[in-house]
Design a protein around this motif. Sequence first.
Motif, PDB file in Angstrom:
ATOM      1  N   HIS A 220      -2.152  -4.865  -4.887  1.00  0.00           N
ATOM      2  CA  HIS A 220      -1.593  -6.035  -5.586  1.00  0.00           C
ATOM      3  C   HIS A 220      -0.260  -5.685  -6.228  1.00  0.00           C
ATOM      4  O   HIS A 220       0.684  -6.484  -6.191  1.00  0.00           O
ATOM      5  CB  HIS A 220      -2.580  -6.515  -6.646  1.00  0.00           C
ATOM      6  CG  HIS A 220      -2.049  -7.631  -7.502  1.00  0.00           C
ATOM      7  ND1 HIS A 220      -1.869  -8.915  -7.037  1.00  0.00           N
ATOM      8  CD2 HIS A 220      -1.633  -7.640  -8.797  1.00  0.00           C
ATOM      9  CE1 HIS A 220      -1.372  -9.674  -8.008  1.00  0.00           C
ATOM     10  NE2 HIS A 220      -1.222  -8.917  -9.074  1.00  0.00           N
ATOM     11  N   THR A 221      -0.165  -4.482  -6.800  1.00  0.00           N
ATOM     12  CA  THR A 221       1.074  -4.053  -7.438  1.00  0.00           C
ATOM     13  C   THR A 221       2.209  -3.955  -6.431  1.00  0.00           C
ATOM     14  O   THR A 221       3.327  -4.403  -6.677  1.00  0.00           O
ATOM     15  CB  THR A 221       0.870  -2.697  -8.134  1.00  0.00           C
ATOM     16  OG1 THR A 221      -0.156  -2.816  -9.123  1.00  0.00           O
ATOM     17  CG2 THR A 221       2.157  -2.244  -8.807  1.00  0.00           C
ATOM     18  N   VAL A 222       1.916  -3.349  -5.273  1.00  0.00           N
ATOM     19  CA  VAL A 222       2.928  -3.214  -4.225  1.00  0.00           C
ATOM     20  C   VAL A 222       3.389  -4.589  -3.746  1.00  0.00           C
ATOM     21  O   VAL A 222       4.593  -4.833  -3.567  1.00  0.00           O
ATOM     22  CB  VAL A 222       2.383  -2.385  -3.047  1.00  0.00           C
ATOM     23  CG1 VAL A 222       3.344  -2.429  -1.855  1.00  0.00           C
ATOM     24  CG2 VAL A 222       2.153  -0.943  -3.479  1.00  0.00           C
ATOM     25  N   LYS A 223       2.426  -5.495  -3.546  1.00  0.00           N
ATOM     26  CA  LYS A 223       2.772  -6.844  -3.086  1.00  0.00           C
ATOM     27  C   LYS A 223       3.587  -7.593  -4.137  1.00  0.00           C
ATOM     28  O   LYS A 223       4.563  -8.286  -3.816  1.00  0.00           O
ATOM     29  CB  LYS A 223       1.496  -7.626  -2.757  1.00  0.00           C
ATOM     30  CG  LYS A 223       1.749  -9.017  -2.225  1.00  0.00           C
ATOM     31  CD  LYS A 223       0.457  -9.736  -1.878  1.00  0.00           C
ATOM     32  CE  LYS A 223       0.729 -11.144  -1.354  1.00  0.00           C
ATOM     33  NZ  LYS A 223      -0.529 -11.873  -1.019  1.00  0.00           N
ATOM     34  N   LEU A 224       3.198  -7.443  -5.403  1.00  0.00           N
ATOM     35  CA  LEU A 224       3.905  -8.134  -6.481  1.00  0.00           C
ATOM     36  C   LEU A 224       5.331  -7.619  -6.605  1.00  0.00           C
ATOM     37  O   LEU A 224       6.272  -8.389  -6.799  1.00  0.00           O
ATOM     38  CB  LEU A 224       3.147  -7.933  -7.800  1.00  0.00           C
ATOM     39  CG  LEU A 224       3.628  -8.756  -9.008  1.00  0.00           C
ATOM     40  CD1 LEU A 224       3.441 -10.246  -8.738  1.00  0.00           C
ATOM     41  CD2 LEU A 224       2.866  -8.347 -10.261  1.00  0.00           C
ATOM     42  N   LYS A 225       5.512  -6.299  -6.477  1.00  0.00           N
ATOM     43  CA  LYS A 225       6.854  -5.721  -6.555  1.00  0.00           C
ATOM     44  C   LYS A 225       7.754  -6.228  -5.444  1.00  0.00           C
ATOM     45  O   LYS A 225       8.952  -6.470  -5.652  1.00  0.00           O
ATOM     46  CB  LYS A 225       6.765  -4.193  -6.478  1.00  0.00           C
ATOM     47  CG  LYS A 225       6.407  -3.518  -7.784  1.00  0.00           C
ATOM     48  CD  LYS A 225       6.478  -2.007  -7.624  1.00  0.00           C
ATOM     49  CE  LYS A 225       6.230  -1.290  -8.942  1.00  0.00           C
ATOM     50  NZ  LYS A 225       6.299   0.186  -8.787  1.00  0.00           N
ATOM     51  N   SER A 226       7.176  -6.382  -4.248  1.00  0.00           N
ATOM     52  CA  SER A 226       7.983  -6.786  -3.097  1.00  0.00           C
ATOM     53  C   SER A 226       8.285  -8.278  -3.081  1.00  0.00           C
ATOM     54  O   SER A 226       9.237  -8.711  -2.444  1.00  0.00           O
ATOM     55  CB  SER A 226       7.274  -6.396  -1.799  1.00  0.00           C
ATOM     56  OG  SER A 226       6.029  -7.068  -1.685  1.00  0.00           O
ATOM     57  N   SER A 227       7.479  -9.072  -3.784  1.00  0.00           N
ATOM     58  CA  SER A 227       7.647 -10.523  -3.725  1.00  0.00           C
ATOM     59  C   SER A 227       8.284 -11.116  -4.979  1.00  0.00           C
ATOM     60  O   SER A 227       8.500 -12.326  -5.055  1.00  0.00           O
ATOM     61  CB  SER A 227       6.279 -11.196  -3.498  1.00  0.00           C
ATOM     62  OG  SER A 227       5.377 -10.888  -4.549  1.00  0.00           O
TER      63      SER A 227
END
Length: 282
Positions: A220-227
């Motif tokens: 979730h953290t990786v996705k949130l950072k990228s979006s």
Amino acid sequence: MSINLVFVFQYVLSVLKFTYPTLFQGWQTLVGGLLLHVSWKLGWVEISLCSRSEILSWLPASVIFVGIIYAGSRALSRLPIPVFLTIHNAAEVITCGFQKFVQKEQISHLKVCSVLFLLVAAVCLPLCDTQFDPNGYLWALIHLICVGAYKVFHRLWKPNSLSDLDQQYINYVFSVVLLASASHPAGDLFSALDFPFLYFYRFHSSCCASGFLGFFLMLHTVKLKSSTTSGQYAAWSFLAKVITASLSPFFFAMTANVLIISCLVISGVGEALLVYTERTGT
């Protein structure tokens, strides 16, 4: 910052008192690494590890990552969640100081003020704590230094072909190897056999929950950072920390006084200002 994950960690480390960090964090990274590897093989996530030289160049960060999780476990087993998060937040002092005095970057007065708030809160907190635990604060300080060093290394690291998932995959693999190797010299391997709740179903379910929650939090953290932008990500992270710190006293014992609460508020104000600078670019 996952509320469920931090609460599960606090329950296992401070309530059940499973204070064997090489085993506990080894389990976390083993589960995370296996789930990430399976997700990669099934095509759910993309991991594209490149040259061996780039992987080796990331290993210093993996060493620091082990320091972060090991010291964090030690600290969280002895300190309340709001206290731990206040010390954790002060890692920004290291990154800001590096930008200012090493990279000679221009730092806005507002950001300097926010960092000073974080520093004052972290320094004053142990002085105000009537149940001062020197070992707990020492491990929290080591955790703080490792978090700051990890951020600094990330800023200095030149190759950009390793994605966030690539980096985390290397962190997981390295952590499992290092922690497994250290479990016997550290005395955790055989000491854990005397753990009174070793066959307790709540202990098993808590360990499983922490492993899976840690993995999904990472995704979730990786996705949130990228979006999202850096400012938006900082705002979400700040909100999660505030909620976690506010709810934790309802579930775990914490002795607080006016001075401690003041330190927590000062730290919150400092991080809020930091989020504002990230969002506005000031």
